[in-house]
Scaffold this motif. Structure first.
Motif, PDB file in Angstrom:
ATOM      1  N   ARG A  73      -7.817  -9.121  -5.796  1.00 58.70           N
ATOM      2  CA  ARG A  73      -6.906  -9.906  -6.641  1.00 58.70           C
ATOM      3  C   ARG A  73      -5.497  -9.882  -6.051  1.00 58.70           C
ATOM      4  NH1 ARG A  73      -7.777  -7.441 -11.398  1.00 58.70           N
ATOM      5  NH2 ARG A  73      -5.813  -6.354 -11.425  1.00 58.70           N
ATOM      6  N   LEU A  74      -5.069  -8.726  -5.530  1.00 60.13           N
ATOM      7  CA  LEU A  74      -3.766  -8.638  -4.873  1.00 60.13           C
ATOM      8  C   LEU A  74      -3.714  -9.591  -3.685  1.00 60.13           C
ATOM      9  CD1 LEU A  74      -0.983  -7.288  -4.328  1.00 60.13           C
ATOM     10  CD2 LEU A  74      -2.226  -5.583  -2.975  1.00 60.13           C
ATOM     11  N   GLU A  75      -4.771  -9.607  -2.884  1.00 62.41           N
ATOM     12  CA  GLU A  75      -4.825 -10.484  -1.710  1.00 62.41           C
ATOM     13  C   GLU A  75      -4.762 -11.955  -2.120  1.00 62.41           C
ATOM     14  OE1 GLU A  75      -7.243  -9.950   2.289  1.00 62.41           O
ATOM     15  OE2 GLU A  75      -8.535 -10.640   0.657  1.00 62.41           O
ATOM     16  N   ARG A  76      -5.492 -12.328  -3.168  1.00 63.94           N
ATOM     17  CA  ARG A  76      -5.464 -13.719  -3.648  1.00 63.94           C
ATOM     18  C   ARG A  76      -4.081 -14.090  -4.171  1.00 63.94           C
ATOM     19  NH1 ARG A  76     -10.368 -12.167  -5.906  1.00 63.94           N
ATOM     20  NH2 ARG A  76      -9.408 -12.001  -7.965  1.00 63.94           N
ATOM     21  N   SER A  77      -3.459 -13.183  -4.916  1.00 58.41           N
ATOM     22  CA  SER A  77      -2.128 -13.461  -5.467  1.00 58.41           C
ATOM     23  C   SER A  77      -1.106 -13.644  -4.353  1.00 58.41           C
ATOM     24  CB  SER A  77      -1.693 -12.322  -6.390  1.00 58.41           C
ATOM     25  OG  SER A  77      -2.546 -12.214  -7.502  1.00 58.41           O
ATOM     26  N   CYS A  78      -1.197 -12.813  -3.330  1.00 56.29           N
ATOM     27  CA  CYS A  78      -0.282 -12.957  -2.192  1.00 56.29           C
ATOM     28  C   CYS A  78      -0.488 -14.297  -1.502  1.00 56.29           C
ATOM     29  CB  CYS A  78      -0.479 -11.810  -1.208  1.00 56.29           C
ATOM     30  SG  CYS A  78       0.163 -10.251  -1.793  1.00 56.29           S
ATOM     31  N   GLY A  79      -1.749 -14.675  -1.335  1.00 58.23           N
ATOM     32  CA  GLY A  79      -2.042 -15.967  -0.712  1.00 58.23           C
ATOM     33  C   GLY A  79      -1.461 -17.118  -1.504  1.00 58.23           C
ATOM     34  N   ALA A  80      -1.535 -17.016  -2.832  1.00 62.00           N
ATOM     35  CA  ALA A  80      -0.983 -18.080  -3.687  1.00 62.00           C
ATOM     36  C   ALA A  80       0.526 -18.177  -3.546  1.00 62.00           C
ATOM     37  CB  ALA A  80      -1.361 -17.826  -5.147  1.00 62.00           C
ATOM     38  N   LEU A  81       1.175 -17.063  -3.200  1.00 64.13           N
ATOM     39  CA  LEU A  81       2.626 -17.040  -3.026  1.00 64.13           C
ATOM     40  C   LEU A  81       3.047 -17.300  -1.585  1.00 64.13           C
ATOM     41  CD1 LEU A  81       3.424 -13.933  -5.236  1.00 64.13           C
ATOM     42  CD2 LEU A  81       3.932 -16.323  -5.776  1.00 64.13           C
ATOM     43  N   GLY A  82       2.067 -17.504  -0.703  1.00 65.50           N
ATOM     44  CA  GLY A  82       2.377 -17.758   0.701  1.00 65.50           C
ATOM     45  C   GLY A  82       2.704 -16.491   1.474  1.00 65.50           C
ATOM     46  N   ILE A  83       2.256 -15.334   0.976  1.00 64.38           N
ATOM     47  CA  ILE A  83       2.497 -14.063   1.653  1.00 64.38           C
ATOM     48  C   ILE A  83       1.207 -13.656   2.360  1.00 64.38           C
ATOM     49  CG2 ILE A  83       3.078 -11.626   1.355  1.00 64.38           C
ATOM     50  CD1 ILE A  83       4.594 -12.452  -1.208  1.00 64.38           C
ATOM     51  N   ALA A  84       1.277 -13.496   3.666  1.00 65.31           N
ATOM     52  CA  ALA A  84       0.099 -13.095   4.445  1.00 65.31           C
ATOM     53  C   ALA A  84      -0.043 -11.580   4.396  1.00 65.31           C
ATOM     54  CB  ALA A  84       0.248 -13.556   5.885  1.00 65.31           C
ATOM     55  N   MET A  85      -1.217 -11.114   4.037  1.00 62.33           N
ATOM     56  CA  MET A  85      -1.481  -9.675   4.032  1.00 62.33           C
ATOM     57  C   MET A  85      -1.719  -9.219   5.468  1.00 62.33           C
ATOM     58  SD  MET A  85      -1.271  -8.730   0.885  1.00 62.33           S
ATOM     59  CE  MET A  85      -2.074  -7.141   0.871  1.00 62.33           C
ATOM     60  N   PRO A  86      -1.193  -8.067   5.872  1.00 60.86           N
ATOM     61  CA  PRO A  86      -1.370  -7.604   7.248  1.00 60.86           C
ATOM     62  C   PRO A  86      -2.781  -7.111   7.551  1.00 60.86           C
ATOM     63  CG  PRO A  86      -0.148  -5.994   5.981  1.00 60.86           C
ATOM     64  CD  PRO A  86      -0.327  -7.198   5.098  1.00 60.86           C
ATOM     65  N   VAL A  87      -3.536  -6.758   6.496  1.00 63.39           N
ATOM     66  CA  VAL A  87      -4.925  -6.308   6.661  1.00 63.39           C
ATOM     67  C   VAL A  87      -5.769  -6.919   5.546  1.00 63.39           C
ATOM     68  CG1 VAL A  87      -4.314  -4.128   7.772  1.00 63.39           C
ATOM     69  CG2 VAL A  87      -4.584  -4.210   5.298  1.00 63.39           C
ATOM     70  N   LEU A  88      -7.076  -6.907   5.734  1.00 61.17           N
ATOM     71  CA  LEU A  88      -7.982  -7.381   4.691  1.00 61.17           C
ATOM     72  C   LEU A  88      -8.032  -6.371   3.546  1.00 61.17           C
ATOM     73  CD1 LEU A  88     -10.942  -8.593   6.922  1.00 61.17           C
ATOM     74  CD2 LEU A  88      -9.186 -10.001   5.816  1.00 61.17           C
ATOM     75  N   HIS A  89      -8.288  -6.868   2.339  1.00 58.26           N
ATOM     76  CA  HIS A  89      -8.323  -5.959   1.196  1.00 58.26           C
ATOM     77  C   HIS A  89      -9.408  -4.901   1.332  1.00 58.26           C
ATOM     78  CE1 HIS A  89     -11.378  -8.858  -0.253  1.00 58.26           C
ATOM     79  NE2 HIS A  89     -11.863  -7.818  -0.899  1.00 58.26           N
ATOM     80  N   GLU A  90     -10.473  -5.184   2.070  1.00 61.68           N
ATOM     81  CA  GLU A  90     -11.538  -4.205   2.272  1.00 61.68           C
ATOM     82  C   GLU A  90     -11.072  -3.006   3.103  1.00 61.68           C
ATOM     83  OE1 GLU A  90     -13.531  -8.262   1.923  1.00 61.68           O
ATOM     84  OE2 GLU A  90     -11.913  -7.453   3.147  1.00 61.68           O
ATOM     85  N   GLU A  91     -10.029  -3.211   3.924  1.00 64.16           N
ATOM     86  CA  GLU A  91      -9.513  -2.148   4.791  1.00 64.16           C
ATOM     87  C   GLU A  91      -8.486  -1.259   4.080  1.00 64.16           C
ATOM     88  OE1 GLU A  91      -7.949  -4.014   8.316  1.00 64.16           O
ATOM     89  OE2 GLU A  91      -9.673  -5.326   8.489  1.00 64.16           O
ATOM     90  N   MET A  92      -7.918  -1.746   2.998  1.00 61.88           N
ATOM     91  CA  MET A  92      -6.812  -1.038   2.347  1.00 61.88           C
ATOM     92  C   MET A  92      -7.161   0.347   1.811  1.00 61.88           C
ATOM     93  SD  MET A  92      -4.511  -3.794   0.404  1.00 61.88           S
ATOM     94  CE  MET A  92      -4.293  -5.405   1.090  1.00 61.88           C
ATOM     95  N   PRO A  93      -8.323   0.545   1.154  1.00 59.63           N
ATOM     96  CA  PRO A  93      -8.602   1.892   0.643  1.00 59.63           C
ATOM     97  C   PRO A  93      -8.564   2.966   1.730  1.00 59.63           C
ATOM     98  CG  PRO A  93     -10.092   0.329  -0.361  1.00 59.63           C
ATOM     99  CD  PRO A  93      -9.338  -0.408   0.717  1.00 59.63           C
ATOM    100  N   GLN A  94      -9.151   2.687   2.879  1.00 55.46           N
ATOM    101  CA  GLN A  94      -9.144   3.674   3.959  1.00 55.46           C
ATOM    102  C   GLN A  94      -7.730   3.903   4.486  1.00 55.46           C
ATOM    103  OE1 GLN A  94     -11.590   5.644   4.815  1.00 55.46           O
ATOM    104  NE2 GLN A  94     -10.315   6.664   6.297  1.00 55.46           N
ATOM    105  N   ILE A  95      -6.940   2.859   4.576  1.00 52.20           N
ATOM    106  CA  ILE A  95      -5.548   2.997   5.035  1.00 52.20           C
ATOM    107  C   ILE A  95      -4.748   3.837   4.042  1.00 52.20           C
ATOM    108  CG2 ILE A  95      -3.404   1.723   5.446  1.00 52.20           C
ATOM    109  CD1 ILE A  95      -5.214  -0.557   6.573  1.00 52.20           C
ATOM    110  N   ILE A  96      -4.978   3.626   2.762  1.00 54.61           N
ATOM    111  CA  ILE A  96      -4.279   4.401   1.730  1.00 54.61           C
ATOM    112  C   ILE A  96      -4.641   5.874   1.843  1.00 54.61           C
ATOM    113  CG2 ILE A  96      -4.086   4.796  -0.756  1.00 54.61           C
ATOM    114  CD1 ILE A  96      -4.472   1.697  -1.057  1.00 54.61           C
ATOM    115  N   VAL A  97      -5.928   6.174   1.977  1.00 53.74           N
ATOM    116  CA  VAL A  97      -6.368   7.569   2.106  1.00 53.74           C
ATOM    117  C   VAL A  97      -5.777   8.200   3.358  1.00 53.74           C
ATOM    118  CG1 VAL A  97      -8.383   9.049   2.508  1.00 53.74           C
ATOM    119  CG2 VAL A  97      -8.456   7.279   0.740  1.00 53.74           C
ATOM    120  N   GLN A  98      -5.794   7.495   4.480  1.00 52.13           N
ATOM    121  CA  GLN A  98      -5.220   8.013   5.726  1.00 52.13           C
ATOM    122  C   GLN A  98      -3.734   8.306   5.558  1.00 52.13           C
ATOM    123  OE1 GLN A  98      -6.174   4.966   8.572  1.00 52.13           O
ATOM    124  NE2 GLN A  98      -8.237   5.745   8.924  1.00 52.13           N
ATOM    125  N   THR A  99      -3.025   7.428   4.844  1.00 54.65           N
ATOM    126  CA  THR A  99      -1.596   7.617   4.625  1.00 54.65           C
ATOM    127  C   THR A  99      -1.317   8.868   3.804  1.00 54.65           C
ATOM    128  OG1 THR A  99      -1.240   5.233   4.745  1.00 54.65           O
ATOM    129  CG2 THR A  99       0.487   6.530   3.686  1.00 54.65           C
TER     130      THR A  99
END
Length: 79
Positions: free
Chosen positions: A31-57
């Motif tokens: 939903r975050l990815e879709r909302s960003c797309g509607a606002l013209g904001i490109a996400m730097p990664v796919l939403h499927e990749e975010m959980p692992q990036i968050i845990v790594q951080t």
């Protein structure tokens, strides 16, 4: 309240769940990815990749307890 909500004890040695998906509703990051797309904001990664990036951080920060807040911006600026 979310049906999947699980209360945590502050006496636990750690608060990070075995899977980040245990705390996030299934479509939350999509939903975050879709909302960003509607606002013209490109996400730097796919939403499927975010959980692992968050845990790594969190792990890289070395903190026993941490709060992660995703911030989405159109670009650099002051806050």
């Amino acid at each position: 309240m979310n049906k999947r909500f699980r209360a945590c004890s502050l006496d636990q040695p750690f608060l990070l769940p075995p899977s980040l998906q245990d705390w996030l509703p299934e479509d939350h990051l999509a939903r975050l990815e879709r909302s960003c797309g509607a606002l013209g904001i490109a996400m730097p990664v796919l939403h499927e990749e975010m959980p692992q990036i968050i845990v790594q951080t969190v792990l890289a920060g070395g903190q026993r307890n941490a709060l992660v807040r995703l911030l989405v911006s159109r670009g650099q600026g002051t806050m």
